[in-house]
Design a protein around this motif. Structure first.
Motif, PDB file in Angstrom:
ATOM      1  N   VAL A 118       0.705  -1.118  -0.086  1.00 20.92           N
ATOM      2  CA  VAL A 118       0.015   0.054   0.088  1.00 20.92           C
ATOM      3  C   VAL A 118       0.873   1.216   0.125  1.00 20.92           C
ATOM      4  CG1 VAL A 118      -1.922   1.421   1.190  1.00 20.92           C
ATOM      5  CG2 VAL A 118      -1.850  -1.206   1.288  1.00 20.92           C
ATOM      6  N   ASN A 119       0.737   2.243  -0.992  1.00 21.18           N
ATOM      7  CA  ASN A 119       1.387   3.375  -0.936  1.00 21.18           C
ATOM      8  C   ASN A 119       0.414   4.573  -0.803  1.00 21.18           C
ATOM      9  OD1 ASN A 119       3.984   2.236  -1.686  1.00 21.18           O
ATOM     10  ND2 ASN A 119       3.136   2.052  -3.909  1.00 21.18           N
ATOM     11  N   TYR A 120       1.115   5.596  -0.185  1.00 21.52           N
ATOM     12  CA  TYR A 120       0.201   6.879   0.208  1.00 21.52           C
ATOM     13  C   TYR A 120       0.542   7.966  -0.332  1.00 21.52           C
ATOM     14  CZ  TYR A 120      -0.759   3.678   3.851  1.00 21.52           C
ATOM     15  OH  TYR A 120      -1.476   2.548   4.569  1.00 21.52           O
ATOM     16  N   LEU A 121      -0.269   9.002  -0.888  1.00 23.49           N
ATOM     17  CA  LEU A 121      -0.004  10.312  -1.330  1.00 23.49           C
ATOM     18  C   LEU A 121       0.775  11.141   0.025  1.00 23.49           C
ATOM     19  CD1 LEU A 121      -3.078  10.955  -3.491  1.00 23.49           C
ATOM     20  CD2 LEU A 121      -0.894  10.522  -4.508  1.00 23.49           C
ATOM     21  N   THR A 122       0.262  11.131   0.807  1.00 26.56           N
ATOM     22  CA  THR A 122       0.688  11.711   2.140  1.00 26.56           C
ATOM     23  C   THR A 122       1.064  11.021   3.348  1.00 26.56           C
ATOM     24  OG1 THR A 122      -1.726  12.267   2.308  1.00 26.56           O
ATOM     25  CG2 THR A 122      -0.293  14.088   1.315  1.00 26.56           C
ATOM     26  N   THR A 123       2.074  11.115   4.061  1.00 27.29           N
ATOM     27  CA  THR A 123       2.084  10.519   5.300  1.00 27.29           C
ATOM     28  C   THR A 123       1.056  11.160   6.420  1.00 27.29           C
ATOM     29  OG1 THR A 123       3.630  12.282   6.027  1.00 27.29           O
ATOM     30  CG2 THR A 123       4.714  10.269   4.616  1.00 27.29           C
ATOM     31  N   VAL A 124       0.995  10.377   7.366  1.00 34.01           N
ATOM     32  CA  VAL A 124       0.289  10.840   8.475  1.00 34.01           C
ATOM     33  C   VAL A 124       0.755  12.354   8.830  1.00 34.01           C
ATOM     34  CG1 VAL A 124      -0.509  10.560  11.126  1.00 34.01           C
ATOM     35  CG2 VAL A 124      -0.245   8.708   9.616  1.00 34.01           C
ATOM     36  N   GLU A 125       2.049  12.499   9.117  1.00 38.54           N
ATOM     37  CA  GLU A 125       2.533  13.691   9.597  1.00 38.54           C
ATOM     38  C   GLU A 125       2.203  14.928   8.405  1.00 38.54           C
ATOM     39  OE1 GLU A 125       4.358  10.486  11.422  1.00 38.54           O
ATOM     40  OE2 GLU A 125       4.157  11.061   9.068  1.00 38.54           O
ATOM     41  N   LYS A 126       2.444  14.509   7.317  1.00 39.37           N
ATOM     42  CA  LYS A 126       2.012  15.448   6.230  1.00 39.37           C
ATOM     43  C   LYS A 126       0.475  15.573   6.388  1.00 39.37           C
ATOM     44  CE  LYS A 126       4.574  16.410   3.476  1.00 39.37           C
ATOM     45  NZ  LYS A 126       5.632  17.792   3.382  1.00 39.37           N
ATOM     46  N   ARG A 127      -0.358  14.874   6.460  1.00 33.87           N
ATOM     47  CA  ARG A 127      -1.805  15.080   6.847  1.00 33.87           C
ATOM     48  C   ARG A 127      -1.979  16.029   7.950  1.00 33.87           C
ATOM     49  NH1 ARG A 127      -4.451   9.400   7.128  1.00 33.87           N
ATOM     50  NH2 ARG A 127      -2.252   8.576   6.793  1.00 33.87           N
ATOM     51  N   ILE A 128      -1.379  15.649   9.075  1.00 34.69           N
ATOM     52  CA  ILE A 128      -1.904  16.567  10.112  1.00 34.69           C
ATOM     53  C   ILE A 128      -1.304  18.027   9.956  1.00 34.69           C
ATOM     54  CG2 ILE A 128      -0.574  17.110  12.403  1.00 34.69           C
ATOM     55  CD1 ILE A 128      -0.091  14.024  12.822  1.00 34.69           C
ATOM     56  N   SER A 129      -0.306  18.278   9.094  1.00 33.15           N
ATOM     57  CA  SER A 129       0.184  19.812   9.057  1.00 33.15           C
ATOM     58  C   SER A 129      -0.889  20.427   7.871  1.00 33.15           C
ATOM     59  CB  SER A 129       1.594  19.952   8.145  1.00 33.15           C
ATOM     60  OG  SER A 129       1.631  19.105   6.741  1.00 33.15           O
ATOM     61  N   LEU A 130      -1.349  19.494   7.128  1.00 29.97           N
ATOM     62  CA  LEU A 130      -2.482  20.065   6.184  1.00 29.97           C
ATOM     63  C   LEU A 130      -3.682  20.399   7.106  1.00 29.97           C
ATOM     64  CD1 LEU A 130      -1.773  17.920   2.999  1.00 29.97           C
ATOM     65  CD2 LEU A 130      -1.602  20.866   3.081  1.00 29.97           C
ATOM     66  N   PHE A 131      -4.200  19.473   7.762  1.00 30.80           N
ATOM     67  CA  PHE A 131      -5.431  19.523   8.752  1.00 30.80           C
ATOM     68  C   PHE A 131      -5.253  20.930   9.508  1.00 30.80           C
ATOM     69  CE2 PHE A 131      -5.907  14.752   9.103  1.00 30.80           C
ATOM     70  CZ  PHE A 131      -6.361  14.864   7.883  1.00 30.80           C
ATOM     71  N   GLU A 132      -4.029  21.224  10.120  1.00 29.43           N
ATOM     72  CA  GLU A 132      -3.830  22.590  10.738  1.00 29.43           C
ATOM     73  C   GLU A 132      -3.899  23.654   9.840  1.00 29.43           C
ATOM     74  OE1 GLU A 132      -0.686  24.308  14.245  1.00 29.43           O
ATOM     75  OE2 GLU A 132       0.083  22.894  12.577  1.00 29.43           O
ATOM     76  N   LYS A 133      -3.373  23.687   8.533  1.00 25.17           N
ATOM     77  CA  LYS A 133      -3.706  24.800   7.774  1.00 25.17           C
ATOM     78  C   LYS A 133      -5.355  25.073   7.332  1.00 25.17           C
ATOM     79  CE  LYS A 133      -2.550  25.742   2.717  1.00 25.17           C
ATOM     80  NZ  LYS A 133      -1.951  25.591   1.480  1.00 25.17           N
ATOM     81  N   TYR A 134      -5.909  23.776   7.328  1.00 22.58           N
ATOM     82  CA  TYR A 134      -7.217  24.046   7.010  1.00 22.58           C
ATOM     83  C   TYR A 134      -8.171  24.178   8.221  1.00 22.58           C
ATOM     84  CZ  TYR A 134      -6.056  23.247   2.312  1.00 22.58           C
ATOM     85  OH  TYR A 134      -5.525  23.382   0.878  1.00 22.58           O
ATOM     86  N   GLY A 135      -7.462  24.590   9.546  1.00 22.01           N
ATOM     87  CA  GLY A 135      -8.159  25.244  10.377  1.00 22.01           C
ATOM     88  C   GLY A 135      -8.778  24.139  11.711  1.00 22.01           C
ATOM     89  N   ALA A 136      -8.044  22.739  11.633  1.00 19.14           N
ATOM     90  CA  ALA A 136      -8.377  22.018  12.809  1.00 19.14           C
ATOM     91  C   ALA A 136      -7.749  22.439  13.958  1.00 19.14           C
ATOM     92  CB  ALA A 136      -7.728  20.598  12.356  1.00 19.14           C
ATOM     93  N   ASP A 137      -8.798  22.006  14.983  1.00 17.88           N
ATOM     94  CA  ASP A 137      -8.229  22.389  16.520  1.00 17.88           C
ATOM     95  C   ASP A 137      -7.796  20.985  17.162  1.00 17.88           C
ATOM     96  OD1 ASP A 137      -9.202  25.384  16.758  1.00 17.88           O
ATOM     97  OD2 ASP A 137     -11.200  24.302  16.279  1.00 17.88           O
ATOM     98  N   ILE A 138      -8.260  19.783  16.596  1.00 17.27           N
ATOM     99  CA  ILE A 138      -7.957  18.690  17.220  1.00 17.27           C
ATOM    100  C   ILE A 138      -7.986  17.683  16.003  1.00 17.27           C
ATOM    101  CG2 ILE A 138      -8.793  16.699  18.657  1.00 17.27           C
ATOM    102  CD1 ILE A 138     -10.742  18.755  20.055  1.00 17.27           C
ATOM    103  N   VAL A 139      -6.826  16.797  16.250  1.00 19.95           N
ATOM    104  CA  VAL A 139      -6.808  15.662  14.947  1.00 19.95           C
ATOM    105  C   VAL A 139      -6.545  14.440  15.796  1.00 19.95           C
ATOM    106  CG1 VAL A 139      -5.451  14.577  13.286  1.00 19.95           C
ATOM    107  CG2 VAL A 139      -5.572  17.147  13.368  1.00 19.95           C
TER     108      VAL A 139
END
Length: 312
Positions: free
Chosen positions: A73-94
């Motif tokens: 299984v391959n991923y476009l984004t690692t968990v860490e990359k997803r977390i940084s993008l969630f923060e960019k789009y306004g998440a308070d909690i992940v």
């Protein structure tokens, strides 16, 4: 922003006792379809004066249902990359949920009770094709039945570009074909990933084009074979360059490598992490009859790359 790791059975002492808007999905790539979910969830959070929480999994659930090996299984984004993008789009909690056999065996009702109601969701936002079990019984249309009026369900409609659904599967296919500019439109940002600088065969240096040899995360999706205009971030500074994803055909049969000639850069950074941004596909790889022909082409590639960045 808080990042909270959870697993089945949930330790509810980790969960803040407050109502939230909860955005759910796997979000690999955090593409424009995903961004529509996050934007709607943020709008609801602001409107309701609630925190925005995002829940994702640490690996693809389909590995357990289709018995796929993790290394396949391959991923476009690692968990860490997803977390940084969630923060960019306004998440308070992940919430990063560990997907294993314990979570996989939950019924749709148990999943809703534990991972939606249990996280204090008052508004649940997800894409039209979100599932939480077998698709025929655990989909967005059946979710209100499982919710039992305990939270509001908001379904975000399909997002398209050129009459095709924006989705992770399509982006992966285009990535394999090297269609970087189309991918960047679907993502809404430049495709990028981190990698470690490792030792290569130092051929580039003897040709006058020293390269950084990049070792990405083992399950990272990478662009298809070809030459690309890229940017490399090291020590908080971006550098322009050209990357080759190839088997170095001119020098025989070799393993697939990612080599980047970084312009105006002469540091030795073996073992260091860099970020690579992929901007434009330049050409297919060529097996040259001589080293001189290769050098001539590399000079042309550099000229084209510099011109591209000057105009963009």
């Amino acid at each position: 922003m808080q990042v909270i790791h959870i697993s089945e059975p949930i330790d509810y002492s980790k969960i803040e006792n407050q109502n939230i808007v909860l955005a759910m999905g796997f979000f690999d790539g955090v593409h424009q379809g995903h961004q529509a979910v996050l934007s709607e969830a943020k709008k609801q959070a602001v409107k309701s004066n609630l925190k925005l929480a995002v829940m994702t999994f640490d690996c693809y659930p389909k590995m357990f249902f289709k018995k796929i090996k993790p290394d396949d299984v391959n991923y476009l984004t690692t968990v860490e990359k997803r977390i940084s993008l969630f923060e960019k789009y306004g998440a308070d909690i992940v919430y990063i949920a560990h997907f294993d056999k314990n979570l996989a065996k939950l019924s749709p009702q148990d999943f809703v009770d534990k991972y939606m109601v249990g996280l204090h969701a008052k508004i649940l936002v997800a894409g039209f094709d979100y599932t939480y079990g077998k698709r025929e019984i655990a989909n967005m249309q059946t979710l209100p039945q499982y919710a039992q009026n305990r939270f509001k369900v908001i379904e975000v409609s399909k997002k398209t570009m050129r009459n095709e659904k924006i989705g992770t599967t399509k982006i992966k296919r285009l990535l394999n074909e090297g269609k970087i500019e189309e991918i960047n439109c679907l993502l809404g940002y430049k495709f990028n990933f981190d990698g470690e600088v490792v030792h290569g065969k130092a051929r580039g240096r003897t040709l006058g084009f020293p390269t950084l040899n990049i070792k990405p995360f083992k399950q990272q999706c990478i662009p298809g074979i070809g030459v690309y205009a890229v940017k490399v971030k090291y020590d908080n500074r971006w550098y322009e360059g050209m990357a080759s994803v190839s088997h170095n055909e001119t020098f025989g049969d070799n393993p697939l490598t990612i080599e980047i000639n970084v312009f105006d850069f002469d540091q030795m950074i073996y073992g260091e992490q860099v970020e690579i941004e992929w901007d434009k596909y330049l050409r297919a790889p060529i097996k040259f009859e001589s080293v001189d022909e290769l050098i001539e082409q590399l000079n042309e590639d550099k000229k084209v790359t510099k011109m591209y960045f000057e105009n963009n």
